[in-house]
Design an enzyme around this catalytic site. Structure first.
Site, short mmCIF file in Angstrom:
data_model
loop_
_atom_site.label_atom_id
_atom_site.label_comp_id
_atom_site.label_asym_id
_atom_site.label_seq_id
_atom_site.Cartn_x
_atom_site.Cartn_y
_atom_site.Cartn_z
N ARG A 286 0.84 -1.21 0.00
CA ARG A 286 0.00 0.00 0.00
C ARG A 286 0.87 1.25 0.00
O ARG A 286 0.57 2.25 0.67
CB ARG A 286 -0.96 0.00 1.21
CG ARG A 286 -1.89 -1.20 1.27
CD ARG A 286 -2.83 -1.25 0.09
NE ARG A 286 -3.69 -2.42 0.18
CZ ARG A 286 -3.41 -3.61 -0.36
NH1 ARG A 286 -2.29 -3.77 -1.05
NH2 ARG A 286 -4.23 -4.63 -0.23
N SER B 72 -11.24 -0.59 3.05
CA SER B 72 -10.43 -0.94 4.22
C SER B 72 -9.80 0.32 4.80
O SER B 72 -9.07 1.03 4.11
CB SER B 72 -9.33 -1.93 3.82
OG SER B 72 -9.90 -3.13 3.34
N GLU C 251 -5.19 3.72 6.46
CA GLU C 251 -4.87 3.60 5.05
C GLU C 251 -5.27 4.83 4.24
O GLU C 251 -4.48 5.32 3.42
CB GLU C 251 -5.53 2.34 4.47
CG GLU C 251 -5.08 2.01 3.07
CD GLU C 251 -5.47 0.60 2.65
OE1 GLU C 251 -5.81 0.43 1.48
OE2 GLU C 251 -5.39 -0.32 3.49
#
Length: 339
Positions: A166, A239, A335
């Site tokens: 990520r 998420s 995130e």
């Protein structure tokens, strides 16, 4: 100048959390010339230029005192085809999932596990988006970006992007590069990634013994639809926390306390823990505080039930972080980008 500059524009329709925030100025770029003009206009106005993709990976906690540039460029083209390996290029403003479906319709494999991910093509490399065993880096061929420091176009190959979990160069040097178009290397012969348990289970349940890329895409869409709320119905950014990476010794200690903990050994010796498991085990699944909450079916997803502010969502996330750190000694990393 051909750009339409709008003052005091609401950004609620441009972020998947559906949080109300306003941009001091707002415009859209449909080609490279628009991007260049927007940079010049931001300098003229004395405002920073803030680039917006699909709005699926951010939380707006305040109004944006900037010229917000929404990437709206469209187009997809085939660049190379040797009969097996095919390179296709898409403009940054292309919506990600329709782009995946178009590649599958051309008989190309590689993007099927990344079906139904929200956002745009241009934003995908920034986060190195991934799902069900595949990341952008696995199918990446290159991209073209505008370097705001020099005003020049720059070509990036795989190594130059420094992709991580990520993560990427573009995330670490946030704001320097504006991604204009991205190239993907796909295959006519499918090499399917079916290791993810629920994916294989779905195919078995539907008696698909010899799946093709379209079958995998349908399976991924079905699984995601069951677990993740549609942002058009319930505001969310998918998420909300990264799956934390810990040392083997930390993982072993936790597994001794929680034998059912979900953990995945990594090639570098670390262990990836399932953040959703940690949050659910701590009792946050389905929690709601006003209009900010944790989804009832997926503990990894924070949601806006209607009128939550971005700050209320972030406050809830920080409470969850503190609780997980206290219970498990593990730090969860948010995130989405917090603005």
């Amino acid at each position: 100048m051909t750009l339409l500059i709008e003052p005091n524009r609401s950004l609620k329709a441009f972020n998947t959390f559906a949080v109300e925030a306003r941009a001091a100025r707002f415009t859209e770029a449909h080609d490279d010339k628009d991007v260049t003009e927007a940079l010049a206009e931001a300098r003229r106005l004395g405002l920073p230029l803030w680039v917006l993709g699909g709005g699926s990976n951010l939380v707006l906690t305040t109004d944006v005192e900037a010229l917000v540039l929404r990437m709206a460029s469209q187009g997809m083209r085939l660049l190379e085809d040797d009969g097996e390996r095919v390179v296709i290029e898409a403009e940054a403003g292309e919506a990600w999932h329709p782009f995946v479906l178009r590649s599958l319709a051309l008989g190309l494999s590689g993007l099927e596990n990344l079906s139904l991910i929200p956002g745009t093509v241009g934003a995908a490399p920034i986060q190195n988006v991934g799902a069900y065993g595949v990341e952008i880096k696995d199918v990446f061929d290159g991209l073209t970006a505008l370097d705001r420091a020099t005003g020049r176009l720059v070509e990036f190959g795989l190594q130059a992007c420094a992709f991580g979990y990520r993560d990427s160069l573009f995330k670490r040097q946030a704001g320097r590069y504006i991604i204009l178009r991205v190239r993907f290397a796909l295959r006519r012969t499918a090499h399917l990634k079916l290791e993810y348990g629920p994916l294989r289970q779905w195919l078995d349940q539907h008696a698909i013994d010899a799946p093709g890329p379209l079958d995998v895409s349908r399976a991924v869409c079905a699984i995601r639809s069951e677990k993740l709320p549609d942002p058009r119905v319930l505001g969310n950014a998918g998420s909300f926390f990264k799956n934390p990476l810990v040392s083997r010794s930390v993982a072993d200690a936790l597994l001794a306390r929680f034998p059912d903990m979900v953990a995945f050994a990594q090639d570098d010796g670390q262990v990836k823990l399932a953040a959703g498991w940690l949050i659910e085990r701590a009792g946050w699944k389905g929690y709601r505080d006003g209009d900010a909450g944790v989804h009832r079916l997926q503990a990894l997803v924070l949601v806006n039930y209607g009128r939550a502010t971005g700050q209320q969502i972030v406050d809830l996330a920080q409470r969850i972080q503190a609780d997980i750190a206290e219970r498990f000694g593990v730090q969860l990393e948010i995130e989405p980008n917090i603005v």
